[in-house]
Design an enzyme around this catalytic site. Sequence first.
Site, short mmCIF file in Angstrom:
data_model
loop_
_atom_site.label_atom_id
_atom_site.label_comp_id
_atom_site.label_asym_id
_atom_site.label_seq_id
_atom_site.Cartn_x
_atom_site.Cartn_y
_atom_site.Cartn_z
N ARG A 263 0.11 -12.29 -14.13
CA ARG A 263 0.38 -10.86 -14.12
C ARG A 263 1.18 -10.50 -15.37
O ARG A 263 1.81 -11.36 -16.00
CB ARG A 263 1.17 -10.47 -12.88
CG ARG A 263 0.48 -10.80 -11.56
CD ARG A 263 1.37 -10.47 -10.38
NE ARG A 263 0.73 -10.75 -9.10
CZ ARG A 263 0.82 -11.92 -8.46
NH1 ARG A 263 1.53 -12.91 -8.99
NH2 ARG A 263 0.22 -12.10 -7.30
N LYS A 287 5.69 -12.96 -7.63
CA LYS A 287 6.26 -11.89 -6.81
C LYS A 287 7.33 -12.44 -5.88
O LYS A 287 7.25 -13.56 -5.39
CB LYS A 287 5.15 -11.22 -5.98
CG LYS A 287 4.24 -10.32 -6.80
CD LYS A 287 3.27 -9.59 -5.87
CE LYS A 287 2.42 -8.60 -6.63
NZ LYS A 287 1.48 -7.89 -5.74
N HIS A 357 -4.36 -6.51 -15.58
CA HIS A 357 -4.77 -7.13 -14.32
C HIS A 357 -6.24 -7.52 -14.30
O HIS A 357 -6.64 -8.38 -13.51
CB HIS A 357 -4.46 -6.19 -13.16
CG HIS A 357 -3.88 -6.87 -11.96
ND1 HIS A 357 -2.66 -7.49 -11.99
CD2 HIS A 357 -4.38 -7.07 -10.72
CE1 HIS A 357 -2.41 -8.02 -10.79
NE2 HIS A 357 -3.45 -7.78 -10.01
N ARG A 360 -6.99 -11.23 -14.46
CA ARG A 360 -6.89 -12.01 -13.21
C ARG A 360 -8.22 -11.94 -12.46
O ARG A 360 -8.72 -12.95 -11.97
CB ARG A 360 -5.78 -11.45 -12.32
CG ARG A 360 -4.39 -11.85 -12.74
CD ARG A 360 -3.33 -11.14 -11.92
NE ARG A 360 -3.32 -11.52 -10.51
CZ ARG A 360 -2.76 -12.62 -10.02
NH1 ARG A 360 -2.18 -13.48 -10.86
NH2 ARG A 360 -2.75 -12.86 -8.73
N HIS A 383 -1.68 -16.36 -4.73
CA HIS A 383 -1.76 -15.50 -3.56
C HIS A 383 -1.09 -16.18 -2.37
O HIS A 383 -1.45 -17.30 -2.01
CB HIS A 383 -3.22 -15.20 -3.20
CG HIS A 383 -3.88 -14.29 -4.18
ND1 HIS A 383 -5.25 -14.16 -4.28
CD2 HIS A 383 -3.36 -13.45 -5.12
CE1 HIS A 383 -5.55 -13.28 -5.22
NE2 HIS A 383 -4.42 -12.84 -5.75
N TYR A 392 -12.76 -11.40 -3.38
CA TYR A 392 -13.63 -12.00 -4.39
C TYR A 392 -14.91 -12.57 -3.79
O TYR A 392 -15.82 -12.95 -4.52
CB TYR A 392 -12.87 -13.08 -5.15
CG TYR A 392 -11.75 -12.52 -5.98
CD1 TYR A 392 -12.01 -11.72 -7.08
CD2 TYR A 392 -10.42 -12.75 -5.63
CE1 TYR A 392 -10.98 -11.17 -7.82
CE2 TYR A 392 -9.39 -12.20 -6.37
CZ TYR A 392 -9.67 -11.42 -7.46
OH TYR A 392 -8.65 -10.87 -8.19
#
Length: 412
Positions: A263, A287, A357, A360, A383, A392
């Site tokens: 990111r 994150k 983004h 990614r 994730h 995806y």
Amino acid sequence: MQYVIHDQVILSRAPEGPLATHLVPFADALSAQGYSGQLLKVQVRIAACFSRWLKQKGVVGARNICLEHATQYLRYRARHVRACLNDRAALRHLIDFLRSEGVIPVEKTVTRRVPPTEVCAQAYAEYLRDAQALAGVTIIYYVAFVRDFLHHCFGDGKVALSRLRAPDVVSFVQLNARRLHLKRAKLMTTALRSFFRYARYRGDVTLDLAAAVPVVANWSMPSIPRAISADQTRQLLASIDRHTTVGRRNYAILLLLARLGLRAGEVAFLELDDIDWRAGQLSVRGKSGQRNELPLSAEVGKAIAAYLQHGRPPSASRRVFLSARAPIKGLGPVSVSSIVRRSLLGAGVDSPTTGAHQFRHGLATQMLSHGASLSEIGEVLGHRNPQTTQIYSKVDIKALRTLALPWPGGVR
């Protein structure tokens, strides 16, 4: 007789006035921040002229200097000397330096009445930070929605949370959900539920208003992520001029985005200590502060090393990627996104978006087409929730078609 202030600054005469003894430390501070020789000369010379003007005005001690003196001097300078765009910024840097060194006191600002809604919003922000330990970005989003809600219900008047009822909550969500993107609408409702639990915990409300927050409709995997293609990525990387310092920095940043799927914030906050050259690993702060260990490929490692050796300006900062212009400091997520946007424009790449983004999504799409499982993709992208990676599964349509059963009776 010439007077040397710094190895890059020479004055035509000895400095005078209340700031004469502070010009050398000021020059040293500017040099430490990475200012070029020319900018350093301009700022120190204006500071010397300002000090001489203060002496003419009868200002004796440095502690008597204030921002108004700088404003008056700029008017005087505009009448007697050809004005320069850097004059105002130079004096602002000087005043800030003198304040940071305690030479002049920080001027008291006029206190203004803080609206009750802001007082309530800031108390909630403090709770999220101290009691819930949420990430700074999450707090900013939550508080913004709560601030809007409080202003919607109370305006600039007194905040009486005990008077809130379910219709107040429903009407606010219905009004704002229409104009927000699905993800932001869901974030709004999450923020409101969090705030109402906080208010009930404090005893400000007795009703369970969190249960009154409407649920925003959410269809599973509503759209395919917009991903930059492999060909577009190659075209973009090939367009970067790696013979310049900025080019080396930008090339390394774009490789981290394209090859590791980082990111923008993860690239911006990457530090020198996060790179384990011997093990060939990169420790990425994702994150909520969690760490992900990613392999550092030879291609990416070589690009970062080239920037560190031949592009990164001298700095005490531990950030890997720094600004190219003074003051030298670590890049932020917005700066990384700006680099992506400018690079795409310069390369003439018509990508799906101009943001960071999309790399990614591009990496995930490529991994899927090469046979990687969704769990492997989620592990690379960091994730925490497997459902985040599920989107995806809609990308590789050709692969999914091979799993389809033939229609009974054949094609008609």
